[in-house]
Write a protein that holds these residues in place. Structure first.
Motif, PDB file in Angstrom:
ATOM      1  N   ARG A 309       4.256  22.440 -21.450  1.00 40.44           N
ATOM      2  CA  ARG A 309       2.837  22.188 -21.660  1.00 40.44           C
ATOM      3  C   ARG A 309       2.588  20.685 -21.523  1.00 40.44           C
ATOM      4  N   MET A 310       1.338  20.323 -21.220  1.00 48.78           N
ATOM      5  CA  MET A 310       1.012  18.923 -21.008  1.00 48.78           C
ATOM      6  C   MET A 310      -0.414  18.647 -21.451  1.00 48.78           C
ATOM      7  N   GLY A 311      -0.651  17.421 -21.898  1.00 50.06           N
ATOM      8  CA  GLY A 311      -1.988  17.001 -22.290  1.00 50.06           C
ATOM      9  C   GLY A 311      -2.194  15.530 -21.989  1.00 50.06           C
ATOM     10  N   ILE A 312      -3.438  15.148 -21.717  1.00 51.16           N
ATOM     11  CA  ILE A 312      -3.797  13.758 -21.448  1.00 51.16           C
ATOM     12  C   ILE A 312      -4.664  13.257 -22.600  1.00 51.16           C
ATOM     13  N   ASP A 313      -4.264  12.136 -23.191  1.00 50.23           N
ATOM     14  CA  ASP A 313      -5.027  11.538 -24.283  1.00 50.23           C
ATOM     15  C   ASP A 313      -6.011  10.496 -23.765  1.00 50.23           C
ATOM     16  N   ILE A 386       3.373   6.827 -21.747  1.00 51.53           N
ATOM     17  CA  ILE A 386       2.375   5.876 -21.270  1.00 51.53           C
ATOM     18  C   ILE A 386       2.831   5.438 -19.886  1.00 51.53           C
ATOM     19  N   ALA A 387       1.953   5.516 -18.902  1.00 49.88           N
ATOM     20  CA  ALA A 387       2.342   5.228 -17.523  1.00 49.88           C
ATOM     21  C   ALA A 387       1.304   4.350 -16.848  1.00 49.88           C
ATOM     22  N   ARG A 429      -7.786  -0.705 -25.982  1.00 55.52           N
ATOM     23  CA  ARG A 429      -7.889   0.661 -26.515  1.00 55.52           C
ATOM     24  C   ARG A 429      -6.544   1.360 -26.501  1.00 55.52           C
ATOM     25  N   GLN A 430      -5.729   1.065 -25.488  1.00 62.09           N
ATOM     26  CA  GLN A 430      -4.418   1.713 -25.412  1.00 62.09           C
ATOM     27  C   GLN A 430      -3.478   1.199 -26.498  1.00 62.09           C
ATOM     28  N   ILE A 431      -3.382  -0.116 -26.641  1.00 60.27           N
ATOM     29  CA  ILE A 431      -2.422  -0.648 -27.618  1.00 60.27           C
ATOM     30  C   ILE A 431      -2.889  -0.402 -29.048  1.00 60.27           C
ATOM     31  N   SER A 432      -4.204  -0.248 -29.251  1.00 63.86           N
ATOM     32  CA  SER A 432      -4.682   0.032 -30.603  1.00 63.86           C
ATOM     33  C   SER A 432      -4.296   1.429 -31.061  1.00 63.86           C
ATOM     34  N   SER A 433      -3.937   2.300 -30.109  1.00 66.41           N
ATOM     35  CA  SER A 433      -3.531   3.662 -30.472  1.00 66.41           C
ATOM     36  C   SER A 433      -2.038   3.775 -30.745  1.00 66.41           C
ATOM     37  N   ILE A 434      -1.312   2.661 -30.635  1.00 63.79           N
ATOM     38  CA  ILE A 434       0.138   2.672 -30.818  1.00 63.79           C
ATOM     39  C   ILE A 434       0.483   2.026 -32.154  1.00 63.79           C
ATOM     40  N   ASP A 435       1.399   2.602 -32.868  1.00 66.70           N
ATOM     41  CA  ASP A 435       1.882   2.045 -34.124  1.00 66.70           C
ATOM     42  C   ASP A 435       2.532   0.689 -33.857  1.00 66.70           C
ATOM     43  N   PRO A 436       2.034  -0.405 -34.499  1.00 66.73           N
ATOM     44  CA  PRO A 436       2.624  -1.734 -34.254  1.00 66.73           C
ATOM     45  C   PRO A 436       4.107  -1.811 -34.578  1.00 66.73           C
ATOM     46  N   THR A 699     -11.139 -16.885 -32.523  1.00 69.45           N
ATOM     47  CA  THR A 699     -11.178 -15.846 -33.550  1.00 69.45           C
ATOM     48  C   THR A 699     -11.161 -14.477 -32.900  1.00 69.45           C
ATOM     49  N   SER A 700     -10.536 -13.547 -33.589  1.00 70.56           N
ATOM     50  CA  SER A 700     -10.461 -12.180 -33.081  1.00 70.56           C
ATOM     51  C   SER A 700     -11.566 -11.355 -33.700  1.00 70.56           C
ATOM     52  N   SER A 701     -12.065 -10.400 -32.960  1.00 69.66           N
ATOM     53  CA  SER A 701     -13.047  -9.485 -33.510  1.00 69.66           C
ATOM     54  C   SER A 701     -12.377  -8.567 -34.508  1.00 69.66           C
ATOM     55  N   ALA A 702     -13.189  -7.850 -35.277  1.00 75.45           N
ATOM     56  CA  ALA A 702     -12.621  -6.946 -36.271  1.00 75.45           C
ATOM     57  C   ALA A 702     -11.736  -5.901 -35.630  1.00 75.45           C
ATOM     58  N   ALA A 703     -12.092  -5.516 -34.403  1.00 75.43           N
ATOM     59  CA  ALA A 703     -11.326  -4.475 -33.715  1.00 75.43           C
ATOM     60  C   ALA A 703      -9.970  -4.966 -33.259  1.00 75.43           C
ATOM     61  N   THR A 704      -9.854  -6.292 -33.027  1.00 75.20           N
ATOM     62  CA  THR A 704      -8.601  -6.811 -32.472  1.00 75.20           C
ATOM     63  C   THR A 704      -7.847  -7.717 -33.426  1.00 75.20           C
TER      64      THR A 704
END
Length: 739
Positions: A309-313, A386-387, A429-436, A699-704
């Protein structure tokens, strides 16, 4: 010029004239080839030929001969020759085959005839042997490059056969760029053959043909399906017919006037409907089976009878075609042989370049399903991936899909609809979805994120709306371009107040550039404020921006003055008179000149970028952390790179350098990158210690904010990659910024 007889109501009259022997008829095929028809003694093979007794016209001609059905004393055999000609503007008088002593000298008829009349004469002279004569001629015509006139001649010759050679009834597009054809014809030869496609631009290509029984066609005919594989772009709507060679020789099957055209999603179904009835070579049948099992615009992985099975996030596509894809592939029993990213004519394998990540949530989602229950138990949760993919030449409008090939050669598909976003946004958006804390984060950054950003193309920022808040056009001096980012602490009122209190900047032209969203919210209030302070201010709304440097670039590109001053909206002048000092220094020295940047506690933040050791490239400022009093008395000093948060520069130099580079997530390396390019272009950079600006670091935004260390790491990697071609003397410094 070879004259062509326009009207020949009775080709048989010319045939009778040729039958008397000693005369030949010429028919132009194209600009460099003649079809010559004559009768006489037996003649076949390759001969030297000479026109008008001129040795300079000597060429080699290919001659096809046959015995006449009604021979005479003057002529027992007919012949047709393909004769290359070097000059088409000379009249045709005589033709000699063979050497001068032993050759045969013939006389051309007064006028040449079109190929349509020549084919009628051939049919009359050759009789039952017409088929073999035509096959030999077409073989010769297929040897050289084929243009529209030669293609037309081939079709006219083949259509002189008696009876129909069949039709192409269906043309189908595929996502692989292969074209599916279906129809009927006589003496179909299953297998791979060369096919000449009649289209706007003739194309010769391979065609895998399979035949099948069709009771609805004339006797001797059979149905056929085929796959046209060509490297040249070919649209199905441009195809008018196919020239192919069957068991009975060369044939021409035109496209029927009531043809059916199938799109990529419908073609596999048409192929499957006849696949089990076809016969051909194993190679062709395998290709047809693969085409029948091609992408139809829907997801088919979930229908596989094996535990796959396969899925795209997430799927992002940047300008230039760079793609960043993340998702999961559940294949606990290793059935999947390869995973490809496919478009119309392009495919690239991605499972040999992606980075796998842990996805225990995928394991948990399928644990209770019967097909997967027995497959788990080894504690392996590396189902995520991730590709990055780029440089594969697909059209941004072409639909994309992933193709899974199993070890048993079956294929399954999943549509891919990437979101088109700026590369910076896609990466964040991609790196924010990865556990640091993920153990594979370094590989994800180095193998996927950084290459994606480096391969992406950036749209240059531009101005979408403008509001005049003061007499900008009447003000003199270099304009001050202020970048006002959209941040919580980005109130621009204090800076405007300080500019109004300084006699120099109160009358200077000022451009305030802000993101379009902030412009819509605050343009009215800022206009009122500028008018209250009586500033010569112009408000601009910038599009396609990501940081303060994009705002500054949009302002630079929107102006026409020779010299500009860049200023980040987060900086405040320590004291008045800074504008005049910068302008005076630039008029005296030229180049790019920046003041000292300090923190609010009056400690130095930036005081020049200096060479690191023996390197020509800058490291951090040698005065960072010093009190301002330690550097204020220093003179104008040349440095390796200026700070582009605040500087005066020639506008043309900025444009010639191409502006700020895209791809960086933060601003520090982005500004340094352009500073180095100024240096490389021979534009000197200076530090003016006597002018000071106060402000904090980027300065970084709250998101980053939580991603700041990772963003810095990525930018350092991108910077090192872009300057990897630097001289060897920069090696130590490049290693330092990559650490």
């Amino acid at each position: 010029m070879v004259a062509v007889e326009q009207a020949l109501p009775f080709p048989s009259q010319l045939a009778a004239r040729i039958m008397r022997g000693g005369r030949v008829l010429a028919s132009p095929i194209d600009e460099g080839l003649l079809l010559v028809i004559g009768t006489g003694e037996p003649m076949a093979g390759t001969f030297s030929a000479e026109i008008n007794d001129d040795v300079a016209t000597r060429v080699t001609a290919s001659i096809t001969g046959w015995r006449l059905a009604l021979p005479s004393t003057a002529a027992t055999h007919g012949f047709a020759a393909l004769l290359p000609i070097k000059e088409t503007d000379r009249p045709l008088a005589t033709l000699r085959f063979g050497e001068e002593e032993s050759g045969k000298r013939l006389i051309f008829t007064p006028r040449s005839v079109p190929v349509s009349d020549a084919s009628a004469i051939l049919a009359e002279l050759a009789g039952d042997q017409l088929g073999s004569v035509l096959d030999s001629l077409v073989d010769g015509l297929m040897q050289e490059s084929i243009g529209p006139r030669r293609l037309s001649a081939i079709i006219v010759l083949l259509q002189s056969r008696k009876g129909s050679d069949g039709f192409v009834e269906l043309l189908g597009e595929t996502h692989d760029g292969v074209i599916f054809v279906k129809g009927w014809g006589h003496n179909i030869e299953p297998g791979v053959c060369r096919v000449l496609v009649n289209s706007g631009k003739p194309v010769v290509c391979d065609c895998g043909i399979a035949a099948f029984l069709r009771p609805d066609v004339p006797a001797g005919g059979s149905g056929f399906v085929g796959l046209l594989s060509t490297k040249e772009p070919l649209r199905v709507r441009d195809i008018e017919g196919l020239v192919y060679r069957g068991r009975g020789g060369w044939r021409y099957a035109p496209v029927h006037e009531h043809r059916q055209i199938a799109g990529p999603s419908e073609t596999p179904g048409h192929l499957r409907s006849v696949l089990l009835q076809t016969r051909s070579s194993p190679q062709v049948l395998l290709e047809l089976r693969a085409a029948a099992n091609s992408f139809e615009g829907r997801e088919t992985v979930s229908t596989l009878p094996v535990p796959v099975r396969m899925g795209i996030d997430l799927a992002f596509q940047a300008n230039g075609g760079a793609l960043l894809i993340s998702g999961w592939l559940l294949d606990p029993e290793a059935h999947v042989k390869s995973v490809k990213l496919c478009a119309e004519r392009t495919a690239a394998r991605i499972d040999d370049r992606w980075t796998r990540i842990e996805r225990s949530d995928v394991t948990e989602a399928f644990t209770d399903e019967p097909a997967f229950r027995s497959a788990f138990g080894h504690g392996n949760h590396s189902h995520g991936f991730i590709a990055f993919a780029s440089g594969l030449g697909w059209d941004s409008a072409a639909p994309l899909h992933l193709e899974l090939t199993l070890t048993d050669s079956r294929r399954a598909f999943i549509p891919l609809i990437p979101v088109r976003v700026p590369p910076r946004m896609a990466a964040l958006r991609q790196i924010s979805s990865i556990d640091p804390e993920h153990w594979g984060l370094a590989e994800i950054v180095d193998r996927q994120i950084v290459p994606f950003l480096c391969a992406s193309e950036r749209n240059s920022p531009w101005i979408g709306a403008t509001v005049d808040a003061g007499p900008f056009e009447q003000a003199g001096g270099p304009p001050i371009i202020i970048a006002a980012e959209d941040s919580e602490d980005g109130d621009i009122a204090p800076l405007l107040g300080l500019l109004a209190l300084d006699p120099e900047t109160r009358v200077a032209p000022i451009v305030l550039v802000m993101p379009a969203e902030r412009f819509r919210r605050q343009a009215g209030r800022i206009k009122e404020l500028a008018q209250f302070y009586r500033l010569s201010l112009k408000l601009m709304a910038a599009e396609e921006t990501g940081d303060l440097y994009d705002l500054l670039e949009a302002g630079v590109r929107a102006l026409s003055q020779e010299t500009v001053i860049l200023l980040a909206g987060t900086l405040l002048p320590l004291r008045g008179g800074w504008y005049g000092k910068l302008v005076a220094a630039h008029e005296a020295q030229g180049g790019v000149i920046s003041p000292t940047l300090a923190y609010e506690d009056h400690s130095v933040r930036w005081a020049g970028s200096w060479p690191a050791g023996q390197s020509e490239y800058p490291a951090s400022s040698r005065y960072a952390g010093y009190p301002l009093s330690a550097v204020t008395g220093l003179k104008l000093t040349q440095v390796a790179a200026a700070s582009l948060e605040c500087c005066i520069m020639p506008r043309e130099a900025f444009l010639a350098a191409g502006g700020f580079s895209g791809g960086y997530l933060g601003s520090q390396q982005k500004g340094l990158d352009l500073g180095l390019r100024f240096n490389r272009a021979g534009i000197p950079s200076y530090w003016l210690p006597s002018v000071q600006m106060l402000g904090a670091d980027e300065t970084s935004s709250a998101a980053t904010a939580t991603l700041a260390p990772l963003v810095e790491r990525i930018d350092r990697r991108i910077f090192a990659a872009r300057w990897a071609s630097a001289s060897e003397s920069a090696g130590n410094w490049l290693e330092e910024v990559s650490a």
